[in-house]
Design a protein around this motif. Sequence first.
Motif, PDB file in Angstrom:
ATOM      1  N   ALA A  23     -11.470 -65.125  17.004  1.00 26.89           N
ATOM      2  CA  ALA A  23     -10.155 -65.025  16.390  1.00 26.89           C
ATOM      3  C   ALA A  23      -9.416 -66.354  16.350  1.00 26.89           C
ATOM      4  CB  ALA A  23      -9.305 -64.001  17.140  1.00 26.89           C
ATOM      5  N   GLY A  24      -9.833 -67.339  17.082  1.00 27.21           N
ATOM      6  CA  GLY A  24      -9.105 -68.597  17.192  1.00 27.21           C
ATOM      7  C   GLY A  24      -9.005 -69.412  15.921  1.00 27.21           C
ATOM      8  N   THR A  28      -3.199 -66.692   9.763  1.00 23.74           N
ATOM      9  CA  THR A  28      -2.721 -65.603   8.909  1.00 23.74           C
ATOM     10  C   THR A  28      -2.599 -66.100   7.475  1.00 23.74           C
ATOM     11  OG1 THR A  28      -0.444 -66.173   9.413  1.00 23.74           O
ATOM     12  CG2 THR A  28      -1.477 -64.487  10.779  1.00 23.74           C
ATOM     13  N   ALA A  29      -2.814 -65.217   6.549  1.00 22.02           N
ATOM     14  CA  ALA A  29      -2.759 -65.582   5.133  1.00 22.02           C
ATOM     15  C   ALA A  29      -1.320 -65.513   4.649  1.00 22.02           C
ATOM     16  CB  ALA A  29      -3.627 -64.636   4.323  1.00 22.02           C
TER      17      ALA A  29
END
Length: 137
Positions: A23-24, A28-29
Motif C-alpha cells: 500500500a505504500g 489516492t487518485a
Amino acid sequence: MTSRSKGSRFGVIFMAALMLLIAGPYQTAMAVLIPTEETISSTDATKARENIKNFLARQDAQKILISKGISPEEAKARIDSLTDSEAMMVSKHIDEMPAGGDAVAIIVGAVLLVFIILLITDLLGFTNVFPFVKKHV
C-alpha cells in the motif's frame, strides 16, 4: 508457549511489512473534469477540416453550393471559422452520408421491393395481382 508467541510475532511483523510495501507506493487518485476542447487534438481537427474541404472540392458539391448562393471560397472561409468540435462533427456526418444516394435510386429500390413482395405473396396464393403467375392450388 514461547516458541508459539515467537512464531506469531514473526508472522505479524511479516504481514505488517508486506501490507506496508503493497500500500505504500500508491497515492489516492485526484479526479478532475477535463473540458471537451482539451480532449480533441489539433491533428484530428485538421484532418476533419481537410475531409470537409475535399468533399466541397467535388463538382456536385460545388454545384449545390452555387445553387444555394454560396461561393466555394466563402464555404472554405466558413470551414476555417468552425471550432474544432464542430469540424469533427461535420466531418463525421460527411463520412456517414450515403455515397451516390439520390431520389431516383430510392424510388426504383422501393418499387422493386414492392414488386418482389407482391410476387411472393402471389406465388403463395395470398393475393391475385399478376396474371402471369401460375398458382398451385
